[in-house]
Design an enzyme around this catalytic site. Structure first.
Site, short mmCIF file in Angstrom:
data_model
loop_
_atom_site.label_atom_id
_atom_site.label_comp_id
_atom_site.label_asym_id
_atom_site.label_seq_id
_atom_site.Cartn_x
_atom_site.Cartn_y
_atom_site.Cartn_z
N ILE A 69 79.06 -83.91 119.35
CA ILE A 69 78.86 -84.35 117.97
C ILE A 69 79.23 -85.84 118.00
O ILE A 69 80.25 -86.21 118.59
CB ILE A 69 79.75 -83.55 116.99
N SER A 70 78.41 -86.69 117.42
CA SER A 70 78.63 -88.13 117.57
C SER A 70 79.86 -88.60 116.80
O SER A 70 80.35 -87.93 115.89
CB SER A 70 77.40 -88.91 117.08
N GLN A 71 80.31 -89.81 117.19
CA GLN A 71 81.46 -90.45 116.55
C GLN A 71 81.11 -90.75 115.08
O GLN A 71 80.05 -91.32 114.80
CB GLN A 71 81.68 -91.75 117.33
#
Ligand code: SAM
Length: 222
Positions: A64-66
């Site tokens: 899951i991206s930053q």
């Protein structure tokens, strides 16, 4: 409100403050971040880290991206609320959830069926607006619903997949993707104005590889 003694809402507000300090100004984007419970979109063991500004594992070797990068990318899409948006790389569904709050129609594509199904179940259970989920190779876009006002790729590409440019609206359509090598990319925005393409870059980033017919091969991605 406390969840097992943890005040996720307070943590989320600190994260939003941090994202603001990193330069995201669009209040609609910040409000969408506020409305998405990231702690319910990560595997249980990472729940307590959900509002730290980091990418986290979600299974299948994906992430899951930053959050600050998700916010920056969403701001760069410059959504007004009436767009049809194509997302490549559903992953956890976090970016997708934010997009459903900011556009008219979302189509999101994921190549791992298990991730796609989980994201669909979570977003539906949390009552986010309806969206179209496609399982398959997003480097080929999704021709049945083209053209798209916005296309966002949330995996690192070595080149711009030609079908995505073809399926982008010529009326100021925006294609945003991390472009570069297997291990490091530059956030790249392409604006399509009639036959013309304008390109802008927004700094370095690191994403898991975009794998598919017009992306990396599975062997290259190892
Ligand atoms: N947007 C996601 C989120 O909010 O959790 C983050 C996605 S993760 C950084 C990248 C995702 O792109 C992975 O789930 C990966 O399986 C997916 N992906 C990679 N290549 C793809 C392709 N050709 N088509 C669709 N999904 C792809």
């Amino acid at each position: 409100m406390l969840d097992n003694g943890v005040d996720f809402e307070a943590q989320k507000e600190l994260l939003i403050q941090h994202i603001r300090e990193k330069g995201v100004r669009d209040e609609r984007v910040l409000e969408a971040i506020r409305r998405v419970p990231r702690h319910l979109m990560v595997p249980e063991e990472y729940r307590w880290h959900a509002y730290i500004d980091h990418a986290l594992p979600i299974g299948e070797g994906q992430t899951i991206s930053q959050p600050s990068l998700v916010a920056t990318m969403t701001e760069l899409l410059a959504l007004q609320g009436n767009e049809r948006v194509l997302e490549i790389g559903t992953g956890s569904g976090y970016q997708a959830a934010i997009l459903t709050l900011l556009c008219r129609e979302l189509i999101t594509i994921e190549r791992y069926p298990r991730l796609a199904l989980r994201a669909y179940q979570v977003l539906t259970a949390l009552h986010f607006p309806p969206f179209v989920l496609v399982m398959g190779d997003g480097t080929q876009g999704f021709p049945p619903l083209a053209p798209y006002d916005r296309i966002i790729v949330t995996a690192g590409a070595g080149r711009v997949p030609p079908p995505l440019l073809e399926q982008l609206s010529p009326n100021e359509g925006r294609l945003l993707l991390p472009l570069g090598s297997r291990t490091q990319q530059v956030l790249t925005l392409i604006i399509k104005r009639g036959e013309r393409l304008l390109t802008r870059t927004y700094g370095e980033c690191v994403f898991v590889p975009l794998i598919g017919k017009y992306g990396w091969s599975p062997e290259e991605a190892l």
